[in-house]
Design a protein around this motif. Sequence first.
Motif, short mmCIF file in Angstrom:
data_model
loop_
_atom_site.label_atom_id
_atom_site.label_comp_id
_atom_site.label_asym_id
_atom_site.label_seq_id
_atom_site.Cartn_x
_atom_site.Cartn_y
_atom_site.Cartn_z
N LEU A 131 -7.33 5.42 -4.34
CA LEU A 131 -6.85 4.52 -3.38
C LEU A 131 -5.95 3.48 -4.25
CD1 LEU A 131 -10.08 3.93 -1.84
CD2 LEU A 131 -8.15 5.54 -1.47
N PRO A 132 -4.69 2.88 -3.52
CA PRO A 132 -4.19 1.62 -3.49
C PRO A 132 -5.34 0.30 -4.36
CG PRO A 132 -3.91 2.01 -1.23
CD PRO A 132 -4.84 3.34 -2.14
N GLN A 133 -4.96 -0.25 -4.75
CA GLN A 133 -5.27 -2.11 -5.32
C GLN A 133 -5.86 -2.59 -3.73
OE1 GLN A 133 -4.33 -4.14 -8.27
NE2 GLN A 133 -6.75 -4.67 -9.10
N HIS A 134 -4.48 -2.84 -3.36
CA HIS A 134 -4.84 -3.42 -2.21
C HIS A 134 -4.11 -3.44 -1.12
CE1 HIS A 134 -3.91 -6.07 -5.53
NE2 HIS A 134 -4.88 -7.39 -4.59
N PHE A 135 -4.56 -2.94 0.61
CA PHE A 135 -3.88 -3.04 1.76
C PHE A 135 -4.09 -4.37 2.07
CE2 PHE A 135 -7.31 -0.23 -0.55
CZ PHE A 135 -7.02 1.19 0.60
N ASP A 136 -2.91 -3.98 3.10
CA ASP A 136 -1.91 -4.73 3.67
C ASP A 136 -1.80 -5.57 5.01
OD1 ASP A 136 -0.35 -3.29 4.53
OD2 ASP A 136 1.57 -3.69 2.61
N SER A 137 -2.81 -4.63 5.97
CA SER A 137 -3.39 -4.76 6.59
C SER A 137 -4.33 -4.84 7.29
CB SER A 137 -2.28 -4.49 8.73
OG SER A 137 -2.60 -2.96 7.89
N ASP A 138 -5.18 -4.71 8.68
CA ASP A 138 -6.24 -4.48 9.45
C ASP A 138 -6.41 -3.00 9.75
OD1 ASP A 138 -6.85 -7.87 9.34
OD2 ASP A 138 -6.68 -7.88 11.18
N GLU A 139 -5.12 -2.68 10.27
CA GLU A 139 -5.83 -1.94 10.20
C GLU A 139 -5.67 -0.26 9.04
OE1 GLU A 139 -4.39 -3.91 13.45
OE2 GLU A 139 -3.26 -3.21 11.82
N LYS A 140 -4.62 -1.16 7.76
CA LYS A 140 -5.30 0.13 6.96
C LYS A 140 -6.45 0.02 6.34
CE LYS A 140 -0.08 0.03 5.62
NZ LYS A 140 0.62 -0.44 4.44
N LYS A 141 -6.86 -1.56 5.84
CA LYS A 141 -8.75 -1.33 5.99
C LYS A 141 -9.50 -0.68 6.92
CE LYS A 141 -7.63 -6.29 4.67
NZ LYS A 141 -8.26 -7.56 4.99
N MET A 142 -9.37 -0.71 8.19
CA MET A 142 -10.21 -0.11 8.69
C MET A 142 -9.79 1.20 8.85
SD MET A 142 -12.50 -0.31 10.73
CE MET A 142 -12.63 -1.98 11.98
#
Length: 202
Positions: free
Chosen positions: A29-40
């Motif tokens: 996985l990438p280290q960062h998720f830059d939106s609420d939708e990507k996290k969910m």
Amino acid sequence: MCQQTPFIPTQVSFQLDLPSWLTHKLSTLPQHFDSDEKKMQLVLECATDNFQRNTGGPFAAGVFERDTGKLVAMGVNRVVPTQCSSAHAEVMALSMAQQVLSHYDLGRGGFPAHQIVINWRPCAMCFGAILWSGVRSVMIAGAGAELEAITGFDEGPMTPNWRQELESRGIELVEGVMNQQAIELFENFAATNRPVYNARVS
């Protein structure tokens, strides 16, 4: 006089672990998720994989740095495989994050604000775990009766004022992120006719 037999403990420790497929997934996985939708989306993927791979129930949770989107830890439901009724996704994720950061308080001074992302409103037990964890934000896909109606899981006696309880403790709530996708996940789980574990089955 009857001599008492001393109690000799046969179990002095226990271990909760992530399934091997998830540890592999985390390494890609990438280290960062830059939106609420990507996290969910990540949480929903993990929840789906978890029941499809028979490694637990249809629930997942991730702990992120709220403002940067950095992934700190993931958890999935592990109740049945670990023989532990408290091994819910939220407990797993929070515990993993506390081990990663070497502190029981995810809200301690000097830490960034942490957010837990869950594919539905937490159950009664996990709600308490969230309050004590130190997270400053909770993101959920939904909070309605759909989960219990579709799957048959018993989420326990949640206080009707749970939103206000979060607010009074300075914990923000983000609701309704990818709600329809989360409902479809529960429908897919129900269609498999996998056993639903509750404390008592009537």
